[in-house]
Design a protein around this motif. Structure first.
Motif, PDB file in Angstrom:
ATOM      1  N   VAL A  69       0.905  -1.142   0.018  1.00  0.00           N
ATOM      2  CA  VAL A  69       0.102   0.077  -0.071  1.00  0.00           C
ATOM      3  C   VAL A  69       0.977   1.082  -0.089  1.00  0.00           C
ATOM      4  N   GLY A  70       2.074   1.362   0.855  1.00  0.00           N
ATOM      5  CA  GLY A  70       2.619   2.505   0.889  1.00  0.00           C
ATOM      6  C   GLY A  70       4.119   2.442   0.337  1.00  0.00           C
ATOM      7  N   PHE A  71       4.332   1.664  -0.912  1.00  0.00           N
ATOM      8  CA  PHE A  71       5.354   1.330  -1.605  1.00  0.00           C
ATOM      9  C   PHE A  71       6.326   2.731  -1.679  1.00  0.00           C
ATOM     10  N   GLU A  72       5.574   3.725  -1.904  1.00  0.00           N
ATOM     11  CA  GLU A  72       6.250   4.930  -2.042  1.00  0.00           C
ATOM     12  C   GLU A  72       6.906   5.576  -0.958  1.00  0.00           C
ATOM     13  N   ARG A  73       6.310   5.240   0.208  1.00  0.00           N
ATOM     14  CA  ARG A  73       6.975   5.715   1.588  1.00  0.00           C
ATOM     15  C   ARG A  73       8.007   4.724   1.988  1.00  0.00           C
ATOM     16  N   VAL A  74       7.895   3.458   1.596  1.00  0.00           N
ATOM     17  CA  VAL A  74       9.039   2.403   1.478  1.00  0.00           C
ATOM     18  C   VAL A  74      10.276   3.025   1.008  1.00  0.00           C
ATOM     19  N   VAL A  75       9.944   3.348  -0.409  1.00  0.00           N
ATOM     20  CA  VAL A  75      11.048   3.653  -0.937  1.00  0.00           C
ATOM     21  C   VAL A  75      11.994   5.134  -0.375  1.00  0.00           C
ATOM     22  N   THR A  76      10.880   6.087  -0.077  1.00  0.00           N
ATOM     23  CA  THR A  76      11.596   7.176   0.521  1.00  0.00           C
ATOM     24  C   THR A  76      11.926   6.932   1.636  1.00  0.00           C
ATOM     25  N   PHE A  77      11.788   5.990   2.321  1.00  0.00           N
ATOM     26  CA  PHE A  77      12.323   5.721   3.888  1.00  0.00           C
ATOM     27  C   PHE A  77      13.969   5.053   3.456  1.00  0.00           C
ATOM     28  N   VAL A  78      13.627   4.114   2.470  1.00  0.00           N
ATOM     29  CA  VAL A  78      15.259   3.672   2.345  1.00  0.00           C
ATOM     30  C   VAL A  78      15.965   4.473   1.504  1.00  0.00           C
ATOM     31  N   LYS A  79      15.545   5.372   0.914  1.00  0.00           N
ATOM     32  CA  LYS A  79      16.478   6.359   0.493  1.00  0.00           C
ATOM     33  C   LYS A  79      17.169   7.333   1.434  1.00  0.00           C
ATOM     34  N   ARG A  80      16.063   7.619   2.284  1.00  0.00           N
ATOM     35  CA  ARG A  80      16.647   8.413   3.569  1.00  0.00           C
ATOM     36  C   ARG A  80      17.617   7.757   4.336  1.00  0.00           C
ATOM     37  N   MET A  81      17.438   6.230   4.528  1.00  0.00           N
ATOM     38  CA  MET A  81      18.155   5.641   5.750  1.00  0.00           C
ATOM     39  C   MET A  81      19.511   5.290   4.893  1.00  0.00           C
ATOM     40  N   PHE A  82      19.684   5.402   3.655  1.00  0.00           N
ATOM     41  CA  PHE A  82      21.055   4.754   3.166  1.00  0.00           C
ATOM     42  C   PHE A  82      21.660   6.177   2.574  1.00  0.00           C
ATOM     43  N   THR A  83      21.153   7.413   2.586  1.00  0.00           N
ATOM     44  CA  THR A  83      21.930   8.590   2.334  1.00  0.00           C
ATOM     45  C   THR A  83      22.860   9.060   3.441  1.00  0.00           C
ATOM     46  N   PHE A  84      24.007   9.100   3.438  1.00  0.00           N
ATOM     47  CA  PHE A  84      24.835   9.827   4.449  1.00  0.00           C
ATOM     48  C   PHE A  84      25.652  10.912   3.664  1.00  0.00           C
ATOM     49  N   PHE A  85      25.760  11.691   4.705  1.00  0.00           N
ATOM     50  CA  PHE A  85      26.630  12.986   4.131  1.00  0.00           C
ATOM     51  C   PHE A  85      27.888  13.390   5.262  1.00  0.00           C
ATOM     52  N   GLY A  86      28.501  14.380   5.058  1.00  0.00           N
ATOM     53  CA  GLY A  86      29.661  14.500   6.019  1.00  0.00           C
ATOM     54  C   GLY A  86      29.034  15.065   7.243  1.00  0.00           C
ATOM     55  N   ASP A  87      27.657  15.813   7.286  1.00  0.00           N
ATOM     56  CA  ASP A  87      27.009  15.949   8.631  1.00  0.00           C
ATOM     57  C   ASP A  87      26.793  14.735   9.365  1.00  0.00           C
ATOM     58  N   LYS A 121      19.084   6.872  11.482  1.00  0.00           N
ATOM     59  CA  LYS A 121      19.481   6.210   9.985  1.00  0.00           C
ATOM     60  C   LYS A 121      19.882   4.780  10.254  1.00  0.00           C
ATOM     61  N   VAL A 122      20.596   4.552  11.164  1.00  0.00           N
ATOM     62  CA  VAL A 122      21.339   3.410  11.758  1.00  0.00           C
ATOM     63  C   VAL A 122      20.302   2.444  12.160  1.00  0.00           C
ATOM     64  N   PHE A 123      19.489   3.044  13.011  1.00  0.00           N
ATOM     65  CA  PHE A 123      18.411   2.345  13.222  1.00  0.00           C
ATOM     66  C   PHE A 123      17.646   1.821  12.346  1.00  0.00           C
ATOM     67  N   GLY A 124      17.120   2.829  11.160  1.00  0.00           N
ATOM     68  CA  GLY A 124      16.164   2.358  10.267  1.00  0.00           C
ATOM     69  C   GLY A 124      16.889   1.257   9.290  1.00  0.00           C
ATOM     70  N   ILE A 125      18.247   1.347   9.336  1.00  0.00           N
ATOM     71  CA  ILE A 125      18.766   0.460   8.122  1.00  0.00           C
ATOM     72  C   ILE A 125      18.857  -1.002   8.981  1.00  0.00           C
ATOM     73  N   CYS A 126      18.990  -0.964  10.284  1.00  0.00           N
ATOM     74  CA  CYS A 126      18.667  -2.275  10.987  1.00  0.00           C
ATOM     75  C   CYS A 126      17.221  -3.016  11.071  1.00  0.00           C
ATOM     76  N   VAL A 127      16.283  -1.994  11.250  1.00  0.00           N
ATOM     77  CA  VAL A 127      14.867  -2.295  11.030  1.00  0.00           C
ATOM     78  C   VAL A 127      14.732  -2.852   9.732  1.00  0.00           C
ATOM     79  N   VAL A 128      15.090  -2.117   8.784  1.00  0.00           N
ATOM     80  CA  VAL A 128      14.871  -2.747   7.227  1.00  0.00           C
ATOM     81  C   VAL A 128      15.468  -4.045   7.044  1.00  0.00           C
ATOM     82  N   VAL A 129      16.629  -4.157   7.097  1.00  0.00           N
ATOM     83  CA  VAL A 129      17.537  -5.353   6.910  1.00  0.00           C
ATOM     84  C   VAL A 129      17.259  -6.568   7.859  1.00  0.00           C
ATOM     85  N   GLY A 130      17.290  -6.095   9.172  1.00  0.00           N
ATOM     86  CA  GLY A 130      17.204  -7.250  10.217  1.00  0.00           C
ATOM     87  C   GLY A 130      15.524  -7.610  10.140  1.00  0.00           C
TER      88      GLY A 130
END
Lengths: 218, 105
Positions: A69-87, A121-130
């Motif tokens: 139902v919320g595939f667009e939210r999943v994609v947005t979430f994955v993008k946010r989780m796996f995007t890292f910057f200098g900050d 973000k790290v927690f999000g990656i763990c949630v998605v992958v784990g």
């Protein structure tokens, strides 16, 4: 900016997904830990296993429903989780200023963050992958051990145990920080909205680049 | 009680179509890969049993003696010494009345 303005941070769909996630994953973690240590007699352990399985099915249905139902939210979430910057690197060097805040009662400048900070973000990656690994291995171990190769069942058992522990420990930190950021807690559990001023302080990049002003919504 | 309202929301155009398709495709591919791996694992799960069976059949085809009662050494033992299967001497020497109960151990 007026302090009475609000941002819709978590839509109703996300909140419903999260409600079901809470009522399924928290007891899943608890029953999983009981199943790991086996402190009770066989009959009680069987009951715990049944509860664990039923809640696992609930969690799976919740995840599949949200994925579809919320595939667009999943994609947005994955993008946010796996995007890292200098900050994010700078955020990790001071751990978001939380240790200074909790231990020294000192507020240190924190690098500007997006909707989720680097720790989230790290927690999000763990949630998605784990979470995916837990669901797949859980189903394999419960429903299909007889058709899987022995080595694979053994590997799945170990993966299920390792990721179960990782997510259970992360869950405690998540609950603590979730309640600590009380506006965000209310947003996730009640109305989905956070005050503009609060978001400007905790997620300035998100406020600056990803939001749009809209007409009043109820 | 006055209902709370919001004045800001996330822009629906934060992600380009190309980005959406790329990330969505990667997510679906990463979910499909384990399914393929598990499926191939299931297909190959009894390969060692099949290899062993094939080896046994090959041994059997190549063997001169293919049945246990055709074993010349055993036949010679009965002819020269133990008379015939289930004879008194066979019973005495070959039959045992004890065994290891592995379940109880």
């Amino acid at each position: 900016m007026g302090s009475k303005e609000f941002i819709l941070k978590h839509s109703l769909g996300v909140r419903i997904f999260h409600y079901i996630l809470v009522v399924s994953f928290v007891p899943l973690a608890f029953t999983g830990i009981v199943l790991y240590f086996k402190p009770y007699d066989e009959l009680t352990m069987n009951l715990y296993m049944r509860i664990h399985v039923i809640l696992g099915i609930v969690l799976t249905l919740d995840a599949i429903a949200f994925f579809l139902v919320g595939f667009e939210r999943v994609v947005t979430f994955v993008k946010r989780m796996f995007t890292f910057f200098g900050d994010d690197v700078r955020w990790f060097t001071i751990l978001g200023g939380y240790p200074q805040k909790f231990l020294l009662r000192k507020k240190v400048p924190v690098p500007p963050m997006g909707k989720y900070n680097s720790g989230q973000k790290v927690f999000g990656i763990c949630v998605v992958v784990g979470g995916t690994i837990l669901i797949v291995t859980g189903w394999a171990l419960w429903a299909f051990p007889h058709i899987l190769p022995v080595g694979m069942v053994l590997l799945f058992g170990n993966l299920h145990m390792i990721f179960g522990w990782i997510l259970s420990i992360f869950l405690l930190v998540h609950i603590f920080l979730g309640i600590y950021m009380f506006d965000d807690f209310k947003a996730m559990f009640l109305h989905g909205m956070i005050p503009y001023g609060e978001a400007e302080e905790t997620a300035p990049k998100w406020v600056k680049t990803e939001l749009v002003k809209i007409e009043n919504h109820v | 009680m006055k209902k709370q309202t919001y004045q800001y929301a996330e822009s629906p155009f934060n992600m380009s179509r190309r980005e959406f398709i790329t990330i969505g495709g990667i997510v679906i591919a990463l979910l499909a890969l384990p399914a393929v791996w598990i499926r191939s694992g299931i297909a190959k799960r009894n390969s060692y049993i099949r290899a062993r069976t094939k080896g046994l059949y090959t041994d059997d085809t190549q063997s001169k003696v293919r049945v246990s009662h055709g074993n010349t050494a055993v036949s010679k033992m009965y002819t020269d010494f133990a008379q015939h299967p289930l004879s008194e001497i066979s019973e005495e020497l070959f039959h045992t009345h004890h065994y290891i109960n592995r379940r109880a151990a």
